[in-house]
Write an enzyme that holds these catalytic residues in place. Sequence first.
Site, PDB file in Angstrom:
ATOM      1  N   GLU A 131       8.338 -25.293   9.264  1.00  0.00           N
ATOM      2  CA  GLU A 131       7.716 -26.297  10.148  1.00  0.00           C
ATOM      3  C   GLU A 131       6.675 -27.002   9.297  1.00  0.00           C
ATOM      4  OE1 GLU A 131       5.280 -28.357  11.848  1.00  0.00           O
ATOM      5  OE2 GLU A 131       4.377 -26.490  12.594  1.00  0.00           O
ATOM      6  N   CYS A 171      -0.194 -31.075  12.860  1.00  0.00           N
ATOM      7  CA  CYS A 171       1.063 -31.689  12.419  1.00  0.00           C
ATOM      8  C   CYS A 171       1.673 -32.534  13.530  1.00  0.00           C
ATOM      9  CB  CYS A 171       2.031 -30.617  11.941  1.00  0.00           C
ATOM     10  SG  CYS A 171       2.336 -29.305  13.140  1.00  0.00           S
TER      11      CYS A 171
END
Length: 464
Positions: A234, A268
Amino acid sequence: MAIATVNPATGETLETFEPLGRDALELALGRAAEAAVLQRATGFEERADLLRRAAALLDAERDRIAVTVTTEMGKPLAQARAEAAKCAKALRWYADHGAALIADERPSDEDVADSGAAFAYVRYRPLGAVLAVMPWNFPLWQVVRFLAPALMAGNVALLKHASNVPRTALTLADLFHRAGAAPGVFQTLLIGSDQVERVIHDPRVAAVTLTGSEGAGRSVGAAAGDALKKSVLELGGSDPFLVLPSADLEAAVTTAVKARIQNNGQSCIAAKRFIVHEQVYPRFASAFARAMRALRVGDPMDADTDLGPLATRQGRDDLSALVADALRHGATAETGGDRAGVPERGWYYPPTVLTGVSPEMLIHTAETFGPVATLYRVNDLAEAVELANATPYGLSSNIWTEDPEEREYCLRELVAGGLFFNGMTASHPALPFGGVKNSGYGRELAGHGIREFCNVTTVWLGRP
């Protein structure tokens, strides 16, 4: 990079830690291998009870743990408390749902009749020891969203946390120890990045997951590929926030500010590029810049603070360089744009809104990890989606529209792992989380996340 607790609000080094030596690391890997054998023999209820006890401790000690998190990485204290509460919720969610998510799956007898089987089914079995390389920005949540499904599936976990949050890493390991985890089920490894490849290649480690930068993902993914081990990555994101004419502008502005500055802008999945239809651009741009300008920057321990410091000096300097490059090439700072007005001590950066951003500017395609928003004006939906996709990343996206046809167009054309309509991107235990393109591969959370680190086993029984 030294393993140390450095208060980003002051720049003061509070504590340093010696990384594990070769012998200590060898002992930790040995404990993990032994624990993996025992853990896979446990039942779902035993695993669920551990998660529930850990959740109870996390709730009881939330305030203390939140102070540790804020001290190490600088997010406002209220957000650190909320992160701890979210972790407890996820632990309980997997305790309640984990067994059903990886229950045996049996096709109908008719479907497998021509295979020669009396019956057949699929069983999800644990892989063993999973290494988690985790970042500092959500130092509790990033770990728990991996750890809860991994343990519920019968795996054991090795945590290599970011080097600037060692206290948080040790706190998590201690919490699970006090919750009754057997030795070796969950261990924090205080090691540097230079030792990660060695751990990945160790035969006692079955798989690896990483949340972090694109560069770190490439390194870990390459090592996992070389070792022929399962990996989930990720990575970064440069999420678009599309505002179309039918949007509720007041709600869109309020959410846009939160989506950009939550966690001091270091997320993010934070909205970073605000792409606004020309019909509503003047009103949105004015209200958004005004709301960003009104944010209170200061001590993250202060309840009145909206925006604390960035977690590291390097992060602040990198963000400053991106903004300076944009201004040098013709962008305009509607608010912010330099460090004027923020505390001199510590690694603060003001909320900033840039307009006039163009492709030759580094910030046009880079991930901005901090409270800096880029604002774009577009003529129609097609242009908005084209600009939204014009990035190496594909983590998530936010779309503000009340038009069903516009929603369907976005569902068809936007390239991202998540599409959030009329709201802010967030992670939730019941929903899969992850991205495409340079944002990585694999999924965390929900059933998809728990199955990532399972041996999906076909069980076939022949006729007598």
